[in-house]
Every structure is written in structure tokens, then in C-alpha cells.
Design an enzyme around this catalytic site. Structure first.
Site, PDB file in Angstrom:
ATOM      1  N   ARG A  52       0.792  -1.220   0.000  1.00 30.77           N
ATOM      2  CA  ARG A  52       0.000   0.000   0.000  1.00 30.77           C
ATOM      3  C   ARG A  52       0.831   1.280   0.000  1.00 30.77           C
ATOM      4  O   ARG A  52       0.562   2.209  -0.766  1.00 30.77           O
ATOM      5  CB  ARG A  52      -0.935   0.066   1.213  1.00 30.77           C
ATOM      6  CG  ARG A  52      -2.236  -0.661   1.041  1.00 30.77           C
ATOM      7  CD  ARG A  52      -2.697  -1.213   2.353  1.00 30.77           C
ATOM      8  NE  ARG A  52      -1.780  -2.271   2.732  1.00 30.77           N
ATOM      9  CZ  ARG A  52      -1.902  -3.534   2.338  1.00 30.77           C
ATOM     10  NH1 ARG A  52      -2.924  -3.893   1.631  1.00 30.77           N
ATOM     11  NH2 ARG A  52      -0.991  -4.446   2.652  1.00 30.77           N
ATOM     12  N   THR A  53       1.816   1.356   0.872  1.00 27.22           N
ATOM     13  CA  THR A  53       2.563   2.614   1.000  1.00 27.22           C
ATOM     14  C   THR A  53       3.264   2.936  -0.319  1.00 27.22           C
ATOM     15  O   THR A  53       3.157   4.043  -0.857  1.00 27.22           O
ATOM     16  CB  THR A  53       3.568   2.512   2.165  1.00 27.22           C
ATOM     17  OG1 THR A  53       2.852   2.122   3.330  1.00 27.22           O
ATOM     18  CG2 THR A  53       4.249   3.844   2.424  1.00 27.22           C
ATOM     19  N   LYS A  71      26.368  -4.427  -2.376  1.00 32.54           N
ATOM     20  CA  LYS A  71      27.838  -4.321  -2.394  1.00 32.54           C
ATOM     21  C   LYS A  71      28.350  -3.688  -1.114  1.00 32.54           C
ATOM     22  O   LYS A  71      29.531  -3.411  -0.978  1.00 32.54           O
ATOM     23  CB  LYS A  71      28.289  -3.467  -3.577  1.00 32.54           C
ATOM     24  CG  LYS A  71      27.843  -3.974  -4.932  1.00 32.54           C
ATOM     25  CD  LYS A  71      28.354  -3.011  -6.011  1.00 32.54           C
ATOM     26  CE  LYS A  71      27.784  -3.377  -7.360  1.00 32.54           C
ATOM     27  NZ  LYS A  71      28.108  -2.336  -8.368  1.00 32.54           N
ATOM     28  N   ARG A 116      11.446   3.616   2.949  1.00 27.89           N
ATOM     29  CA  ARG A 116      11.107   2.729   4.071  1.00 27.89           C
ATOM     30  C   ARG A 116      12.322   1.854   4.341  1.00 27.89           C
ATOM     31  O   ARG A 116      12.931   1.326   3.398  1.00 27.89           O
ATOM     32  CB  ARG A 116       9.913   1.848   3.722  1.00 27.89           C
ATOM     33  CG  ARG A 116       9.737   0.696   4.713  1.00 27.89           C
ATOM     34  CD  ARG A 116       8.522  -0.147   4.421  1.00 27.89           C
ATOM     35  NE  ARG A 116       7.299   0.554   4.763  1.00 27.89           N
ATOM     36  CZ  ARG A 116       6.075   0.012   4.648  1.00 27.89           C
ATOM     37  NH1 ARG A 116       5.939  -1.219   4.181  1.00 27.89           N
ATOM     38  NH2 ARG A 116       5.009   0.701   4.988  1.00 27.89           N
ATOM     39  N   HIS A 140       5.412   5.422  11.525  1.00 22.52           N
ATOM     40  CA  HIS A 140       4.937   5.359  10.132  1.00 22.52           C
ATOM     41  C   HIS A 140       3.982   6.548   9.979  1.00 22.52           C
ATOM     42  O   HIS A 140       2.758   6.397   9.974  1.00 22.52           O
ATOM     43  CB  HIS A 140       4.224   4.025   9.912  1.00 22.52           C
ATOM     44  CG  HIS A 140       3.886   3.711   8.491  1.00 22.52           C
ATOM     45  ND1 HIS A 140       3.974   4.624   7.452  1.00 22.52           N
ATOM     46  CD2 HIS A 140       3.438   2.562   7.919  1.00 22.52           C
ATOM     47  CE1 HIS A 140       3.600   4.032   6.333  1.00 22.52           C
ATOM     48  NE2 HIS A 140       3.275   2.788   6.587  1.00 22.52           N
TER      49      HIS A 140
END
Ligand code: NCD
Length: 306
Positions: free
Chosen positions: A55-56, A84, A105, A133
Site C-alpha cells: 500500500r505505501t 555491495k 522505508r 509510520h
């Protein structure tokens, strides 16, 4: 709000929250009318998801594109130089050179602040580990206001209040608006005591803790259910000890305070039975849809286009 970051609700001025709610309603009107102005034409959003998201990520991408902007980035670090050994800071510095705004995120608490510290462009957190959040909580508040208004209501946050970052952000917003709150969780998943103490200090509203889902449903106008955050547990055994401890089913909803609505940031696993989906109380899909106008508002405001 042009050029500011949104990395947490902690420390966010109430006037910014009010402005976001107001512009979100305007964005909703544009969407309903079918005519959305190209406010972000020519702008690029970097979408950097170091952790899974449906969703986000998709709603930020949709929001940017609806406003005429473009999106680049990654979902999972598999194809990137993170593999890396590149640091979070250096990855963010690159996006900062390429894009006008960064949505990210990352699984570590505090990572959003680290991103904002090195980026010149606005940084919007899509969640930093179990910490916060903020944009989810903003769309949750927008939904609560739309469905119930913000006056004289009681909101219950239920489930994993220890690790659930959406609850950590939402409890701060509820306190900011003086909304009475019930925190309902099994003992091992209680909201961290320092956070509860901080929000209690910050408001006059009542903040009560309980373990009884039935009592909570009888008193709440909004039942905000959360998933047990399996990925944050130290062991599978610890997770299993609390998994499935709360289930919202038809019988619970039918015994609840009349007019109570059920919300959930999603994804749900088994904490809301699918039989609840068809009940008039179910609002979690409407809530998810509200991610679009609210994230359109956030992007437009931070980019100085609203
Ligand atoms: C939440 C999250 O990622 O914190 N999902 C979301 O963004 N709507 C909730 C969760 O994962 O349980």
C-alpha cells in the site's frame, strides 16, 4: 510546508497536520470529479523501499502520477549497490541528486532521521522499523475524521502495540487532537511505557490500557486493529506465543458499541476474520483508498505546489 521532511509525528506541528487534512480533502474532491490538476508535472519522486510494502509504495506512486509527476526507485535492495555494502546515507545521497523528493522505508528505527540528515530534498518516511509510520497515521486520522469526526470519540488501538509503528504514530496524533484512547493488547505486546508516558503528558485526553478486546469493543467508536509484527520478533517461539491472540470476528463486531467502525492499516493476517469484510462496520479498504488523496496532499505540500 515546502521543503520540510515528514519522518515522524513526534515533533510535527499540529498546524501542519491540519493543513495536510485540509489539502487531502481538496485532493479527494479532485479525484471524485475526475479532474486532477497536473500540479507535479515535471517533478520526480524517488521511491526507495528497503523493506516490503504494498500500500505505501503503490499509493505514493499513484499519488505522484495522478498529479502528473514521475517515479523512479526500487522495491527491495536486490538490484542495488546496497548488496555491495553501500551505506543508507550514500544511497540516499544519490536519490537526492536525481529526484525532487524521496519516499523511503527501512527496517531500522531511526533510519528516517538519518535519511533526512543527509538529503537536501524533502524526505518522507514510509516507516522506520518499529518506530513510526507517519503518513499511515495521517491517512488514518483523515479516515477517522471522515467517518466519525474528531470530537467526543474514543479510539481503541488493538493488537501489537509494542512493535506496530502505525500505532506508535497514530497514538501521538490522537493525543495531539485530544482524542480519548484505549490501548488494548496482550501483556507481551503492550505499547512501550516511555511512549505511553510521553503521550499522556502531551494531552488532556484519557489514555487507558487494557487486555480485554470485548470490553474495548463495547466502549470504542473506532477499533483500530493491527497485525502482530512477526518480522520484528527475536524468535519464532516468541512470535508463536502471541500470534492469533486477538481475532475480530462477526460476533465481536455485533456485540460492540452501535456504530463502531473497524480499521486496520493492512496487511491483515488473521486478526480480522474475512466474514467482517461484508459488515457495515468494516472500513479498512476505504482507509487504504484514502492513502491516495492524503499522499497526494503530502507530495504537493512538500514540493510547494499546494
Ligand atoms: C503497515 C506497516 O508497514 O507498518 N503497513 C502499511 O504500511 N499499511 C502495517 C503492517 O505491516 O502491519
Amino acid at each position: 510546508m515546502k521543503g520540510t521532511d515528514i519522518i515522524a509525528i513526534e515533533g510535527m506541528p499540529r498546524e501542519n497536520v491540519e493543513r495536510i487534512l485540509e489539502v487531502s480533502a481538496t485532493m479527494q474532491d479532485y479525484l471524485d470529479s475526475g479532474e486532477v490538476p497536473g500540479l507535479l508535472a515535471g517533478r520526480i519522486m524517488a521511491s526507495l523501499f528497503f523493506e516490503p510494502s504494498t500500500r505505501t509504495q503503490l499509493s505514493f506512486t499513484t499519488a505522484m502520477q495522478r498529479l502528473g509527476g514521475q517515479v523512479m526507485g526500487f522495491s527491495g535492495t536486490g538490484g542495488t549497490s546496497v548488496k555491495k555494502g553501500e551505506t543508507l546515507e550514500d544511497t540516499i545521497r544519490m536519490a537526492d541528486c536525481y529526484a525532487d523528493i524521496i519516499v523511503e522505508r527501512h527496517p531500522e528505527p531511526g533510519s528516517a532521521a538519518r535519511c533526512a540528515a543527509v538529503a537536501r530534498k524533502p524526505v518522507v518516511s514510509g516507516g522506520d522499523g518499529s518506530n513510526e509510520h507517519p503518513t499511515q497515521a495521517l491517512l488514518d486520522l483523515f479516515t477517522i475524521r471522515q467517518e466519525k469526526g474528531l470530537e467526543g470519540i474514543t479510539v481503541a488501538l488493538c493488537g501489537d502495540l509494542k512493535y506496530g509503528r502505525t500505532a506508535h504514530s497514530l497514538v501521538r496524533l490522537l493525543a495531539m487532537f485530544g482524542i480519548d484512547t484505549i490501548l488494548c493488547s496482550p501483556q507481551p505486546l503492550k505499547m512501550p511505557a516511555d511512549l505511553v508516558a510521553r503521550v499522556r503528558e502531551a494531552c488532556d485526553a484519557s489514555i487507558r490500557e487494557t487486555g480485554s478486546l470485548e470490553e474495548t469493543a463495547a466502549e470504542a467508536d473506532v477499533l483500530y486493529v493491527t497485525r502482530v509484527q512477526r518480522e520484528r520478533f527475536e524468535s519464532q517461539q516468541d512470535y508463536e506465543a502471541v500470534a492469533g491472540s486477538y481475532v475480530v470476528d462477526r460476533a465481536l463486531v455485533e456485540s460492540a458499541r452501535p456504530g463502531m467502525i473497524v480499521m486496520h492499516p493492512l496487511p491483515r493476517v488473521d486478526e480480522i476474520a474475512t466474514e467482517v469484510d461484508e459488515l457495515p462496520a468494516a472500513r479498512y479498504f476505504t482507509q487504504a483508498a484514502n492513502g491516495i488523496p492524503v499522499r497526494m496532499a503530502i507530495l504537493a505540500l512538500l514540493l510547494g505546489a499546494a
